[in-house]
Structures are given as structure tokens and as C-alpha cells.
Design a protein around this motif. Structure first.
Motif, PDB file in Angstrom:
ATOM      1  N   ALA A  69       0.866  -1.189   0.000  1.00  0.00           N
ATOM      2  CA  ALA A  69       0.000   0.000   0.000  1.00  0.00           C
ATOM      3  C   ALA A  69       0.899   1.234   0.000  1.00  0.00           C
ATOM      4  CB  ALA A  69      -0.904   0.011   1.225  1.00  0.00           C
ATOM      5  N   THR A  70       0.585   2.184  -0.878  1.00  0.00           N
ATOM      6  CA  THR A  70       1.373   3.412  -0.973  1.00  0.00           C
ATOM      7  C   THR A  70       0.481   4.621  -0.728  1.00  0.00           C
ATOM      8  OG1 THR A  70       1.023   3.500  -3.358  1.00  0.00           O
ATOM      9  CG2 THR A  70       3.043   2.415  -2.590  1.00  0.00           C
ATOM     10  N   VAL A  71       1.121   5.761  -0.510  1.00  0.00           N
ATOM     11  CA  VAL A  71       0.395   7.000  -0.252  1.00  0.00           C
ATOM     12  C   VAL A  71       1.117   8.161  -0.931  1.00  0.00           C
ATOM     13  CG1 VAL A  71       1.579   7.351   1.980  1.00  0.00           C
ATOM     14  CG2 VAL A  71      -0.644   8.448   1.562  1.00  0.00           C
ATOM     15  N   VAL A  72       0.345   9.066  -1.529  1.00  0.00           N
ATOM     16  CA  VAL A  72       0.846  10.320  -2.099  1.00  0.00           C
ATOM     17  C   VAL A  72      -0.098  11.429  -1.659  1.00  0.00           C
ATOM     18  CG1 VAL A  72       1.958   9.283  -4.122  1.00  0.00           C
ATOM     19  CG2 VAL A  72      -0.407  10.047  -4.268  1.00  0.00           C
ATOM     20  N   SER A  73       0.321  12.650  -1.870  1.00  0.00           N
ATOM     21  CA  SER A  73      -0.505  13.789  -1.475  1.00  0.00           C
ATOM     22  C   SER A  73      -0.358  14.922  -2.478  1.00  0.00           C
ATOM     23  CB  SER A  73      -0.082  14.293  -0.094  1.00  0.00           C
ATOM     24  OG  SER A  73      -0.834  15.421   0.288  1.00  0.00           O
ATOM     25  N   THR A  74      -1.425  15.682  -2.597  1.00  0.00           N
ATOM     26  CA  THR A  74      -1.339  16.940  -3.333  1.00  0.00           C
ATOM     27  C   THR A  74      -0.796  17.994  -2.371  1.00  0.00           C
ATOM     28  OG1 THR A  74      -3.564  17.661  -2.685  1.00  0.00           O
ATOM     29  CG2 THR A  74      -3.373  16.347  -4.718  1.00  0.00           C
ATOM     30  N   ASP A  75      -0.470  19.159  -2.891  1.00  0.00           N
ATOM     31  CA  ASP A  75      -0.187  20.300  -2.026  1.00  0.00           C
ATOM     32  C   ASP A  75      -1.511  20.742  -1.401  1.00  0.00           C
ATOM     33  OD1 ASP A  75       2.477  20.224  -2.854  1.00  0.00           O
ATOM     34  OD2 ASP A  75       2.159  21.720  -4.434  1.00  0.00           O
ATOM     35  N   PHE A  76      -1.441  21.410  -0.266  1.00  0.00           N
ATOM     36  CA  PHE A  76      -2.633  21.915   0.411  1.00  0.00           C
ATOM     37  C   PHE A  76      -2.708  23.416   0.187  1.00  0.00           C
ATOM     38  CE2 PHE A  76      -2.209  17.825   2.092  1.00  0.00           C
ATOM     39  CZ  PHE A  76      -3.356  17.476   2.770  1.00  0.00           C
ATOM     40  N   GLN A  77      -3.906  23.905  -0.163  1.00  0.00           N
ATOM     41  CA  GLN A  77      -4.046  25.323  -0.483  1.00  0.00           C
ATOM     42  C   GLN A  77      -5.277  25.926   0.168  1.00  0.00           C
ATOM     43  OE1 GLN A  77      -3.972  25.247  -4.816  1.00  0.00           O
ATOM     44  NE2 GLN A  77      -1.779  25.705  -4.770  1.00  0.00           N
ATOM     45  N   THR A  78      -5.216  27.252   0.314  1.00  0.00           N
ATOM     46  CA  THR A  78      -6.359  28.042   0.753  1.00  0.00           C
ATOM     47  C   THR A  78      -6.432  29.258  -0.160  1.00  0.00           C
ATOM     48  OG1 THR A  78      -7.459  28.994   2.688  1.00  0.00           O
ATOM     49  CG2 THR A  78      -5.101  29.467   2.446  1.00  0.00           C
ATOM     50  N   GLY A  79      -7.537  29.970  -0.098  1.00  0.00           N
ATOM     51  CA  GLY A  79      -7.669  31.214  -0.879  1.00  0.00           C
ATOM     52  C   GLY A  79      -7.353  31.017  -2.344  1.00  0.00           C
ATOM     53  N   GLY A  80      -6.474  31.871  -2.868  1.00  0.00           N
ATOM     54  CA  GLY A  80      -6.112  31.830  -4.280  1.00  0.00           C
ATOM     55  C   GLY A  80      -4.963  30.899  -4.590  1.00  0.00           C
ATOM     56  N   GLY A  81      -4.417  30.207  -3.595  1.00  0.00           N
ATOM     57  CA  GLY A  81      -3.348  29.254  -3.830  1.00  0.00           C
ATOM     58  C   GLY A  81      -2.006  29.883  -4.150  1.00  0.00           C
ATOM     59  N   THR A  82      -1.791  31.139  -3.710  1.00  0.00           N
ATOM     60  CA  THR A  82      -0.482  31.768  -3.902  1.00  0.00           C
ATOM     61  C   THR A  82       0.555  31.027  -3.068  1.00  0.00           C
ATOM     62  OG1 THR A  82      -0.781  33.305  -2.067  1.00  0.00           O
ATOM     63  CG2 THR A  82      -1.595  34.027  -4.246  1.00  0.00           C
ATOM     64  N   ALA A  83       1.800  31.398  -3.182  1.00  0.00           N
ATOM     65  CA  ALA A  83       2.872  30.733  -2.436  1.00  0.00           C
ATOM     66  C   ALA A  83       2.615  30.751  -0.932  1.00  0.00           C
ATOM     67  CB  ALA A  83       4.209  31.379  -2.760  1.00  0.00           C
ATOM     68  N   SER A  84       2.138  31.877  -0.410  1.00  0.00           N
ATOM     69  CA  SER A  84       1.894  31.946   1.038  1.00  0.00           C
ATOM     70  C   SER A  84       0.542  31.327   1.416  1.00  0.00           C
ATOM     71  CB  SER A  84       1.970  33.400   1.518  1.00  0.00           C
ATOM     72  OG  SER A  84       0.959  34.179   0.909  1.00  0.00           O
ATOM     73  N   GLU A  85      -0.210  30.873   0.416  1.00  0.00           N
ATOM     74  CA  GLU A  85      -1.476  30.176   0.660  1.00  0.00           C
ATOM     75  C   GLU A  85      -1.369  28.695   0.289  1.00  0.00           C
ATOM     76  OE1 GLU A  85      -4.926  33.406  -0.208  1.00  0.00           O
ATOM     77  OE2 GLU A  85      -3.669  32.889  -1.942  1.00  0.00           O
ATOM     78  N   GLY A 158      -6.259  30.546   7.011  1.00  0.00           N
ATOM     79  CA  GLY A 158      -7.285  29.971   6.153  1.00  0.00           C
ATOM     80  C   GLY A 158      -7.430  28.488   6.398  1.00  0.00           C
ATOM     81  N   ILE A 159      -8.424  27.905   5.773  1.00  0.00           N
ATOM     82  CA  ILE A 159      -8.630  26.460   5.833  1.00  0.00           C
ATOM     83  C   ILE A 159      -7.959  25.872   4.602  1.00  0.00           C
ATOM     84  CG2 ILE A 159     -10.326  24.598   5.795  1.00  0.00           C
ATOM     85  CD1 ILE A 159     -12.261  26.523   7.234  1.00  0.00           C
ATOM     86  N   TYR A 160      -6.946  25.085   4.814  1.00  0.00           N
ATOM     87  CA  TYR A 160      -6.156  24.475   3.745  1.00  0.00           C
ATOM     88  C   TYR A 160      -6.737  23.107   3.387  1.00  0.00           C
ATOM     89  CZ  TYR A 160      -2.589  28.078   4.234  1.00  0.00           C
ATOM     90  OH  TYR A 160      -1.926  29.269   4.258  1.00  0.00           O
ATOM     91  N   THR A 161      -6.858  22.854   2.098  1.00  0.00           N
ATOM     92  CA  THR A 161      -7.437  21.592   1.629  1.00  0.00           C
ATOM     93  C   THR A 161      -6.506  20.943   0.619  1.00  0.00           C
ATOM     94  OG1 THR A 161      -9.671  22.483   1.905  1.00  0.00           O
ATOM     95  CG2 THR A 161      -9.441  20.547   0.495  1.00  0.00           C
ATOM     96  N   GLY A 162      -6.329  19.650   0.764  1.00  0.00           N
ATOM     97  CA  GLY A 162      -5.550  18.847  -0.162  1.00  0.00           C
ATOM     98  C   GLY A 162      -6.096  17.435  -0.165  1.00  0.00           C
TER      99      GLY A 162
END
Length: 169
Positions: A69-85, A158-162
Motif C-alpha cells: 500500500a502506498t500513499v501520495v498527497s497533493t499540495d494543500f491550499q487556501t484562498g487563491g493558492g499563492t505561495a503563502s497560501e 485559512g482552511i487548507y485543503t488537499g
């Protein structure tokens, strides 16, 4: 007319029956929670939380019931997804921990047995979450992985989602 008497039928003291049955092979599946909330934290700190039970069910009824079993992830973002988001997947560590339940034969091995073994997630190279070697027939394994988010110092509120994706083969 001379009468002939028929010879008596010979008795069969035993008889045999050919019996068959089929053992069906199923599939190799993985099931993970649809959502998880890891909690809150501050820039420069860490957020630690468990995903909930991840279950591999091997119903292949195979002579070699091995799987990984393996696992990968996307980046997590909030707002407009800028570098600081954005919190990069590589800034989030994964720790499988020991199995909470297993069935079947063979050897079950966590990818990261202890908190000291945690590894950064990635969005390109899968990380081994759990494995099973040997054994025959069907088996299952359940674990409750922990994620440790290393929140960058420049992160905006913000609330970060990935998305964390578990796979098995």
C-alpha cells in the motif's frame, strides 16, 4: 414350456460420488476515510492529527498474498493558492504506525512504525504506507496514519485543503 427363473440382482455394497466445489477469488481493495480534519496551528508550528482507519482487504485467495500500500498527497491550499497560501506536500510528514488489526497469514509491516520513522509526503513519488509479504488465501490490515503538518512561517490564515491518496497493488 420350461420356465426359467431370473437370477437375483447383485447388491452394490458401496458406490462413489464425485463432488466438486469452487473457491472464488475476490479483489484487492483499499478503503480510507473520505475526509479528515487535522485541527489548527500557527505559522511556524506543527499540526498533528490522524486520518482515521485505512483498510486493505485482500480477497484474491492467492497462493502468494503479498501486496504493498502506498500513499501520495497533493499540495494543500487556501484562498487563491499563492505561495503563502500553499503548504507543499513535502512539508507534511506521514507516519503509518503499527496495524490496529490484521487477519490472515504472512508478515504485515508498517511503512513507518514509530513517530521517529515519519517521512515527508510527495505528490510525485509514492511512499510505502504498509505492506504484506507471503501468506496464502485472504488477509486484511487496518492502520490509523498520522499526518504532521510543518506549517511554513509565511503561511496565511485559512482552511487548507488537499488530497491524500492511498493505493494498493
Amino acid at each position: 414350456m420350461v420356465g426359467f427363473a431370473a437370477a437375483p440382482a447383485a447388491a452394490a455394497p458401496t458406490d462413489t460420488t464425485t463432488v466438486t466445489f469452487e473457491v472464488l477469488a475476490g479483489t484487492l481493495d483499499i478503503d480510507a476515510p473520505a475526509t479528515a480534519d487535522l485541527g489548527t496551528g500557527s505559522p511556524g508550528g506543527t499540526i498533528t492529527g490522524q486520518l482515521g482507519s485505512v483498510t486493505v482487504t485482500d480477497g484474491r485467495a492467492s497462493a502468494d498474498a503479498s501486496w504493498v500500500a502506498t500513499v501520495v498527497s497533493t499540495d494543500f491550499q487556501t484562498g487563491g493558492g499563492t505561495a503563502s497560501e500553499t503548504v507543499l506536500a513535502s512539508e507534511i510528514n506521514y507516519w503509518s504506525g503499527a496495524a490496529t488489526a490484521t487477519t490472515g497469514t504472512g508478515t504485515f509491516t508498517p511503512g513507518q512504525p514509530t513517530t521517529g520513522d515519519q517521512e515527508p509526503l510527495d505528490n510525485t513519488a509514492p511512499l510505502t504506507a504498509f505492506s504484506h509479504v507471503g501468506g496464502t488465501g485472504n488477509n486484511t490490515a487496518v492502520w490509523n496514519p498520522t499526518l504532521v503538518v510543518n506549517v511554513p512561517l509565511d503561511s496565511q490564515a485559512g482552511i487548507y485543503t488537499g488530497t491524500v491518496t492511498h493505493s494498493v497493488a
